[in-house]
Design an enzyme around this catalytic site. Structure first.
Site, PDB file in Angstrom:
ATOM      1  N   ARG A 215     -10.592  -0.677  14.606  1.00  0.00           N
ATOM      2  CA  ARG A 215     -10.567   0.242  13.490  1.00  0.00           C
ATOM      3  C   ARG A 215     -11.094  -0.263  12.310  1.00  0.00           C
ATOM      4  O   ARG A 215     -11.912   0.358  12.145  1.00  0.00           O
ATOM      5  CB  ARG A 215      -8.691   0.244  13.319  1.00  0.00           C
TER       6      ARG A 215
ATOM      7  N   TYR B 221      14.510  30.575   8.525  1.00  0.00           N
ATOM      8  CA  TYR B 221      13.198  31.202   9.090  1.00  0.00           C
ATOM      9  C   TYR B 221      13.162  31.040  10.754  1.00  0.00           C
ATOM     10  O   TYR B 221      13.584  30.095  11.216  1.00  0.00           O
ATOM     11  CB  TYR B 221      11.968  30.346   8.577  1.00  0.00           C
TER      12      TYR B 221
ATOM     13  N   MET C  31      10.701  24.820   3.064  1.00  0.00           N
ATOM     14  CA  MET C  31       9.814  23.915   1.848  1.00  0.00           C
ATOM     15  C   MET C  31      10.825  23.184   0.915  1.00  0.00           C
ATOM     16  O   MET C  31      10.710  22.039   0.689  1.00  0.00           O
ATOM     17  CB  MET C  31       8.882  24.978   0.972  1.00  0.00           C
TER      18      MET C  31
ATOM     19  N   LYS D 107       0.701  -1.030   0.047  1.00  0.00           N
ATOM     20  CA  LYS D 107      -0.130  -0.007  -0.117  1.00  0.00           C
ATOM     21  C   LYS D 107       0.877   1.241  -0.163  1.00  0.00           C
ATOM     22  O   LYS D 107       2.139   1.245   0.290  1.00  0.00           O
ATOM     23  CB  LYS D 107      -0.971  -0.031   1.094  1.00  0.00           C
TER      24      LYS D 107
HETATM   25  C1  LIG Z   1      -3.973  -4.697   7.719  1.00  0.00           C
HETATM   26  C2  LIG Z   1      -2.813  -4.637   7.700  1.00  0.00           C
HETATM   27  N1  LIG Z   1      -1.696  -5.533   7.511  1.00  0.00           N
HETATM   28  C3  LIG Z   1      -0.316  -5.472   7.487  1.00  0.00           C
HETATM   29  C4  LIG Z   1       0.226  -4.430   7.472  1.00  0.00           C
HETATM   30  C5  LIG Z   1       1.608  -4.131   7.261  1.00  0.00           C
HETATM   31  O1  LIG Z   1       2.119  -3.882   8.662  1.00  0.00           O
HETATM   32  P1  LIG Z   1       3.596  -3.505   8.778  1.00  0.00           P
HETATM   33  O2  LIG Z   1       4.070  -2.437   8.114  1.00  0.00           O
HETATM   34  O3  LIG Z   1       3.784  -2.996  10.152  1.00  0.00           O
HETATM   35  O4  LIG Z   1       4.327  -4.779   8.579  1.00  0.00           O
HETATM   36  C6  LIG Z   1      -0.596  -3.118   7.791  1.00  0.00           C
HETATM   37  C7  LIG Z   1      -0.001  -1.971   7.761  1.00  0.00           C
HETATM   38  O5  LIG Z   1      -0.242  -1.008   8.250  1.00  0.00           O
HETATM   39  C8  LIG Z   1      -2.101  -3.497   7.561  1.00  0.00           C
HETATM   40  O6  LIG Z   1      -2.996  -2.389   7.728  1.00  0.00           O
END
Ligand SMILES: Cc1ncc(COP(=O)(O)O)c(C=O)c1O
Length: 379
Positions: free
Chosen positions: A141, A263, A311, A42
């Protein structure tokens, strides 16, 4: 993507070692024993390029991939072998179910509403549709709550048309091995599984793998550790570093004692020194909370960051170097070499997850590292 011309003119170069990512995946697969090892890609593989990381891990044998958004899955799917699965952690937004089927990606069903939408599509298409089911075991969550699972278990039609390919949950405190929440979540996970159709199970993220065999189940889902982030707070990191960030000096100036830098005039030189202005700023993900903190490296010489992060630039006290040793166009190292990713993030009061995923789009990115004997790829 990036040509040599880009590198010559680049303000900063982010080098991503795909070979190290593959080596980390293999180490994690080894630690996971009989469980399979997936890869979490992701947020563009935590900022490092899902289009490069996905195929490299697939070539190494990884067959299960997780992303957060449907769009991420749609972009990744064509780059992976047909027998690999891509699962979308957020599940379908209402009305988007058919796009999952059209693109051959699996939703993670997190709520009763997502399950109902998926089952309705299966009914409309008159075929069984596969999904991952997430249960909430104490993070509040995403995932079906225990009372929802009991309701579903009492309804014979609840899973009609839905093939559960995986049951998963997520650990909240896995990076703290002694935290009692780990064992509690594991217990709740086992109870939850009894209320669901029989399916393989997955609980552990990167840190969860290091909690031991009891947490591995059938599949582990590392993200961070693939990218070199330390899985256990305060313990030695068994993973290879994956990135290096080198940034170029734009200008060097002599300053007298008492000169204000940056700054807000938050730093004043205590002695005559040289200030090197470097082409990285908070627009590149160099966190402003790292103002007056942290260090860049020129070879093995540490150059403290002084003044506020702007920046587009940071300023370094280069007084430890001889006159002329560091010149405009030369690079200093911000991550890699002596600058460990986790330590760099901690210097800015953050964590490596946030630092990595925030690294900006202006860097020239070099993907290097041989996979399966292939020659190094630069993209
Ligand atoms: C549902 C889920 N599984 C696995 C992972 C992977 O976690 P990590 O990056 O701590 O290995 C994440 C990341 O946040 C997650 O949200």
């Amino acid at each position: 993507m990036n040509t040599p011309h880009d590198e010559a003119s680049a303000g900063a170069i982010l080098t991503i070692d795909l070979g190290a990512i593959v080596a980390n995946w293999r180490l994690l697969q080894g630690r996971a024993g009989r469980a399979a090892c997936a890869a979490v890609l992701k947020a563009d593989a935590y900022g490092l390029g899902a289009a490069q990381v996905g195929p490299a891990l697939a070539a190494a044998g990884c067959r299960q991939f997780f992303v957060a958004h449907l769009d991420e899955a749609i972009a990744l799917r064509p780059l992976l072998p047909h027998d690999a699965s891509v699962s979308v952690l957020h599940g379908p937004m209402p009305g988007s179910e058919s796009a999952f089927v059209a693109h051959g990606v699996r939703p993670v069903l997190n709520s009763r509403a997502q399950l109902d939408g998926w089952r309705a599509l299966a009914h409309r298409l008159d075929r069984e549709l596969e999904a991952v089911v997430q249960v909430d075991t104490g993070m509040a969550r995403l995932g079906l709550a225990p009372e929802e699972l009991r309701g579903l278990a009492a309804d014979p039609q609840a899973w009609a048309g839905v093939r559960v390919g995986l049951v998963m949950s997520h650990l909240a405190c896995a990076d703290e091995p002694a935290h009692p929440a780990n064992a509690a979540q594991r217990r709740r996970f086992q109870l939850a599984r009894r209320l669901l159709p029989a399916a393989p199970a997955s609980l552990a993220n990167s840190s969860g793998i290091f909690l031991g065999e009891d947490f591995h189940f059938d599949l582990v889902r590392p993200g961070a550790a693939l990218y070199g982030i330390a899985p256990v707070a305060g313990a030695a990191n068994p993973l290879q570093p994956v990135i290096r960030l080198d940034a170029r000096v734009i200008q060097i100036r002599h300053v007298e004692a008492g000169t204000a830098v940056g700054y807000g005039a938050t730093w004043h030189s205590e002695r005559p020194t040289r200030i090197a202005t470097v082409a990285v700023g908070y627009a590149d993900g160099w966190l402003r909370s790292g103002s007056n903190r942290g260090t860049a490296w020129f070879g093995d010489v540490p150059l403290p960051l002084v003044g506020r992060v702007s920046m587009d630039t940071i300023t370094l006290d280069a007084g430890a170097l001889a006159e002329g040793e560091l010149q405009p166009g030369m690079a200093v190292t911000l991550i890699g070499g002596g600058a460990e990713l986790d330590a760099v993030a901690a210097d800015a009061g953050s964590i490596a997850y946030e630092l990595l995923t925030g690294l900006g789009r202006r860097y020239t990115r070099r993907h290097v590292g041989a996979c399966h004997g292939a020659s190094p790829v630069a993209t």
